[in-house]
Scaffold this active site. Structure first.
Site, PDB file in Angstrom:
ATOM      1  N   ARG A  53       0.719  -1.203   0.093  1.00 11.39           N
ATOM      2  CA  ARG A  53      -0.184  -0.025   0.014  1.00 11.39           C
ATOM      3  C   ARG A  53       0.987   1.253  -0.121  1.00 11.39           C
ATOM      4  O   ARG A  53       1.791   1.492   0.883  1.00 11.39           O
ATOM      5  CB  ARG A  53      -0.912   0.163   1.177  1.00 11.39           C
ATOM      6  N   GLY A  72      -9.355   8.198  20.770  1.00  4.74           N
ATOM      7  CA  GLY A  72      -8.040   7.507  20.793  1.00  4.74           C
ATOM      8  C   GLY A  72      -7.977   6.393  19.970  1.00  4.74           C
ATOM      9  O   GLY A  72      -8.995   6.395  18.952  1.00  4.74           O
ATOM     10  N   GLU A  93      -0.857   0.678   9.410  1.00  2.00           N
ATOM     11  CA  GLU A  93      -0.165   1.823   9.173  1.00  2.00           C
ATOM     12  C   GLU A  93      -0.971   3.191   8.795  1.00  2.00           C
ATOM     13  O   GLU A  93      -0.509   4.174   9.360  1.00  2.00           O
ATOM     14  CB  GLU A  93       0.706   1.564   7.840  1.00  2.00           C
ATOM     15  N   ALA A 131      -9.771  -4.226   1.485  1.00  2.00           N
ATOM     16  CA  ALA A 131     -10.055  -3.384   0.030  1.00  2.00           C
ATOM     17  C   ALA A 131      -9.145  -2.138   0.339  1.00  2.00           C
ATOM     18  O   ALA A 131      -9.827  -1.084  -0.237  1.00  2.00           O
ATOM     19  CB  ALA A 131     -11.414  -3.246  -0.268  1.00  2.00           C
TER      20      ALA A 131
END
Length: 293
Positions: A53, A72, A93, A131
């Site tokens: 990605r 949070g 990530e 996806a």
């Protein structure tokens, strides 16, 4: 972990390695590879440089940043241990990036100590399952597994829960020129349209025509099967194929006035004006302006 066992586990729907990656691990009955959840300083957590990605939508990232500021991080970032007390991200990530934007100094983590190969597999498969990859990133991820870990298209289909034909069609995108692949990456050209251009003699010019004229996939297929047009110096209406300076200037004037792309073609027997819009709101604006008088 040997290769056959890894694929077998992944083929069970990722239950063994990735099914509950985002959920805190239970201390009772856990395997030696699983450690209790903890928080880690955000500067000690790094993205996986081989994560397929590459694109993170700015709007979605900003929405997540705002959510993290208010609530949070709900789901921990899944990592593996690295030297010097550092961690490398396996999954999450985007949450890590948003946490940085939100000003967090630490992030909750779940540790999964896996090999380089399994970390790559999980990074690819996790993104495909969610996806989160654009079609080109997905194709590059598949190709990585094929090149580096001898996956077959049938293996990949079983692992990610998609048909072998889906895998094959996705991989076909890698045969396109870089410019056309970039159009797929930025969303201006769909994967369905792009696949029709794989065998075309001039895929770049056809891709631009598909976008400019808003052609359907069926129309794109028919266009790709046609032989390339020979430039005779004349258009179908008998006018020079190259637009003159006055026409180009008029197109710019109208485009600036409307805030939309305007294209003009004309010849001895008339011509047409095309206005490109990308939303119903833009179409509504055009209709209102045309109806003012």
């Amino acid at each position: 972990m040997n290769e056959d066992l890894s694929r077998k586990r992944l083929g069970r729907g990722l239950a063994a390695l990735i099914g509950d990656l985002d959920k805190p691990s239970s201390p009772a009955g856990q395997s030696p590879q699983i450690r209790a959840d903890r928080s880690a300083p955000i500067e000690l957590v790094s993205p996986n440089p081989r994560n397929p990605r590459r694109s993170f939508g700015e709007e979605d990232l900003e929405d997540l940043t705002q959510s993290i500021r208010e609530h949070g991080i709900v789901q921990p970032v899944v990592v593996r241990t690295m030297p010097d007390n550092r961690y490398e991200i396996i999954a999450g990530e985007r949450r890590w990036r948003a946490a940085q934007r939100a000003g967090l100094t630490s992030v909750p983590i779940v540790i999964r100590d896996v090999s380089d190969r399994v970390a790559l597999e999980l990074a690819i498969i996790e993104n495909v399952q969610r996806a989160d990859l654009n079609p080109v990133e997905e194709a590059l991820g598949y190709q990585q597994l094929i090149d580096e870990h001898q996956y077959t298209q049938a293996d990949l289909g079983q692992v990610i829960g998609k048909s072998r034909s889906h895998v094959a069609n996705t991989l076909r995108l890698l045969k396109l020129p870089e410019h056309v692949r970039s159009m797929v990456t930025d969303g201006s050209l769909s994967a369905g349209h792009a696949r029709t251009l794989v065998t075309a003699l001039d895929p770049e010019s056809l891709a631009r025509r598909i976008v400019d004229e808003g052609l359907s996939v069926r129309q794109a297929e028919a266009l790709a099967q046609q032989p390339p047009r020979v430039d005779t110096g004349r258009s179908e209406r008998g006018a020079p194929s190259e637009k003159d300076a006055d026409t180009i200037a008029l197109e710019k004037t109208l485009s600036d006035a409307l805030g939309l792309k305007v294209s003009i073609t004309h010849g001895q027997r008339g011509g047409d004006i095309k206005i490109r819009y990308s939303s119903l709101e833009q179409l509504d604006t055009i209709c209102h302006r045309l109806q003012r008088n």
